[in-house]
Design a protein around this motif. Structure first.
Motif, mmCIF file in Angstrom:
data_model
loop_
_atom_site.group_PDB
_atom_site.id
_atom_site.type_symbol
_atom_site.label_atom_id
_atom_site.label_comp_id
_atom_site.label_asym_id
_atom_site.label_seq_id
_atom_site.Cartn_x
_atom_site.Cartn_y
_atom_site.Cartn_z
ATOM 1 N N GLN A 292 0.826 -1.220 0.000
ATOM 2 C CA GLN A 292 0.000 0.000 0.000
ATOM 3 C C GLN A 292 0.855 1.264 0.000
ATOM 4 O O GLN A 292 0.355 2.357 -0.278
ATOM 5 N N ILE A 293 2.138 1.153 0.324
ATOM 6 C CA ILE A 293 3.024 2.322 0.435
ATOM 7 C C ILE A 293 3.601 2.648 -0.937
ATOM 8 O O ILE A 293 4.178 1.783 -1.603
ATOM 9 N N LYS A 294 3.467 3.866 -1.363
ATOM 10 C CA LYS A 294 3.940 4.305 -2.679
ATOM 11 C C LYS A 294 5.247 5.082 -2.540
ATOM 12 O O LYS A 294 5.401 5.892 -1.631
ATOM 13 N N GLY A 295 6.151 4.834 -3.479
ATOM 14 C CA GLY A 295 7.430 5.540 -3.490
ATOM 15 C C GLY A 295 8.500 4.747 -2.774
ATOM 16 O O GLY A 295 8.293 4.322 -1.633
ATOM 17 N N PRO A 296 9.672 4.541 -3.413
ATOM 18 C CA PRO A 296 10.721 3.703 -2.806
ATOM 19 C C PRO A 296 11.289 4.278 -1.512
ATOM 20 O O PRO A 296 11.515 3.539 -0.554
ATOM 21 N N ILE A 297 11.515 5.598 -1.475
ATOM 22 C CA ILE A 297 12.108 6.189 -0.266
ATOM 23 C C ILE A 297 11.119 6.141 0.888
ATOM 24 O O ILE A 297 11.483 5.831 2.030
ATOM 25 N N THR A 298 9.837 6.418 0.597
ATOM 26 C CA THR A 298 8.814 6.326 1.638
ATOM 27 C C THR A 298 8.721 4.905 2.184
ATOM 28 O O THR A 298 8.609 4.692 3.397
ATOM 29 N N LEU A 299 8.805 3.935 1.280
ATOM 30 C CA LEU A 299 8.750 2.534 1.693
ATOM 31 C C LEU A 299 9.952 2.169 2.562
ATOM 32 O O LEU A 299 9.798 1.523 3.613
ATOM 33 N N VAL A 300 11.125 2.580 2.149
ATOM 34 C CA VAL A 300 12.333 2.258 2.906
ATOM 35 C C VAL A 300 12.289 2.883 4.295
ATOM 36 O O VAL A 300 12.626 2.238 5.298
ATOM 37 N N ARG A 301 11.870 4.135 4.366
ATOM 38 C CA ARG A 301 11.804 4.802 5.675
ATOM 39 C C ARG A 301 10.755 4.154 6.578
ATOM 40 O O ARG A 301 10.944 4.066 7.800
ATOM 41 N N HIS A 302 9.651 3.717 5.995
ATOM 42 C CA HIS A 302 8.627 3.031 6.782
ATOM 43 C C HIS A 302 9.178 1.725 7.349
ATOM 44 O O HIS A 302 8.978 1.414 8.540
ATOM 45 N N ILE A 303 9.882 0.966 6.512
ATOM 46 C CA ILE A 303 10.436 -0.307 6.965
ATOM 47 C C ILE A 303 11.528 -0.084 8.010
ATOM 48 O O ILE A 303 11.638 -0.835 8.990
ATOM 49 N N ALA A 304 12.344 0.958 7.806
ATOM 50 C CA ALA A 304 13.410 1.245 8.754
ATOM 51 C C ALA A 304 12.879 1.603 10.138
ATOM 52 O O ALA A 304 13.586 1.447 11.144
ATOM 53 N N ALA A 305 11.640 2.090 10.191
ATOM 54 C CA ALA A 305 11.041 2.486 11.471
ATOM 55 C C ALA A 305 10.256 1.355 12.140
ATOM 56 O O ALA A 305 9.658 1.564 13.203
ATOM 57 N N LEU A 306 10.242 0.166 11.530
ATOM 58 C CA LEU A 306 9.508 -0.953 12.128
ATOM 59 C C LEU A 306 10.109 -1.352 13.480
ATOM 60 O O LEU A 306 11.314 -1.205 13.716
#
Length: 347
Positions: free
Chosen positions: A164-178
């Protein structure tokens, strides 16, 4: 005192040197360690045999870099020697002293003419930073590929939420904050692995940005005119500065620079056939940089568009036109980096 030529076969821990006179007679052989003391000993041994005309060194950009820098700093002429021909090795055998003697003879017969780089100025610093930047780019690309593979193979619920997350940088930052917590299931183990890779990607992203900022500063200071040219980026100028080195006077002509970049045609004539073929030698990174500039100019530059249309009307193919444009770009780079600057005329 008679003139001599010294050939050096280089290795990681030791170098083998052979001296010959101008008639080709072998005068002696010496082995030295790859230390400042060893370099000093080689120079003392060579000057004791005669007046040294030149040192021919294999691998002045790798194992022979230290010796090359030392000899250049002392005012000697140092020539970069290609590795021996495989056919000659097959006929005459292979040993370190034979390779060193072959290096000396290639200087004597005029085959080795390329002056070694001094490796002591801005171009060498640019090379170091670009190596670090290119390595980080490869690692960053590999991290993203691995992260996408983990997402594809992740448990269905986790994969659905990440899709559901769009954009590679947004996705990476979301995963990094898990915050996966203790590893008790495939979902938490997947989150832990993805978080580690995402954080690695972000660190590499920042590292690349820092390297590129530093490269832009050094390249702009070294070649401000070239940086203003259409289609020529920071990395292209950096690649050319690395190719030319800190002693651009070693590039004796525009044609020599074209040959170094692999954009000069090679004669391939025989009997009644009279033709030229594509040069597949030279520095391939520099050749690729010229290709990118040519493509950008064919797409955006008005004068290049007119030239392309004219050559197309003459029957040239797109590949042939690109080769011609690359040759013109080499001329521009030679004038900016290698051509001696005329002293200002006094009023």
């Amino acid at each position: 005192m008679d003139q001599i030529i010294v050939g050096v076969d280089t290795h990681k821990s030791n170098h083998i040197a052979v001296a010959i006179n101008m008639q080709g007679a072998r005068l002696g052989v010496m082995s030295i360690p790859t230390t400042p003391g060893g370099y000093h000993g080689l120079e003392a041994w060579a000057t004791g045999l005669g007046s040294v005309k030149a040192f021919g060194i294999e691998g002045t950009g790798s194992y022979g870099a230290g010796l090359s820098r030392d000899l250049l700093a002392k005012g000697h002429t140092v020539l970069d020697v290609m590795r021996p021909n495989r056919q000659l090795r097959y006929l005459h055998g292979k040993s370190d002293s034979l390779d060193a003697e072959g290096a000396a003879r290639s200087v004597l017969n005029g085959q080795a003419t390329a002056l070694a780089k001094t490796q002591g100025g801005t171009s060498e610093m640019i090379r170091h930073i670009k190596i670090a930047r290119d390595s980080a780019v490869k690692a960053k690309s590999q991290a993203m590929i691995t992260l996408k593979t983990l997402i594809i193979n992740a448990p269905a619920e986790l994969r659905a939420s990440l899709d559901q997350i769009k954009g590679p940088i947004t996705l990476v930052r979301h995963i990094a904050a898990l915050r996966p917590g203790e590893i008790t299931s495939p979902t938490t183990s997947a989150k832990t692995a993805m978080r580690a890779i995402a954080r690695r990607w972000l660190v590499l992203h920042e590292e690349i940005f820092v390297h590129e900022q530093e490269l832009e500063r050094m390249v702009t200071d070294k070649a401000p005119e070239l940086m203003k040219s259409h289609g020529i980026s920071t990395l292209t100028v950096a690649e050319m500065l690395i190719l030319v080195g800190d002693n651009p006077e070693r590039i004796r002509s525009e044609a020599a620079l074209a040959k170094l970049c692999g954009v000069c045609p090679i004669p391939a004539s025989s009997g009644k056939t009279n033709r030229m073929r594509l040069n597949r030698g030279g520095n391939r990174q520099a050749n690729a940089a010229l290709y990118r500039v040519a493509i950008v100019r064919m797409r955006d530059d008005h004068e290049t568009k007119i030239y392309t249309a004219r050559r197309t009307a003459e029957g040239k193919t797109r590949r042939e036109i690109v080769r011609c444009i690359k040759r013109y770009i080499v001329r521009e780079i030679y004038n900016a980096l290698c051509r001696p600057k005329s002293p200002p005329i006094a009023a």
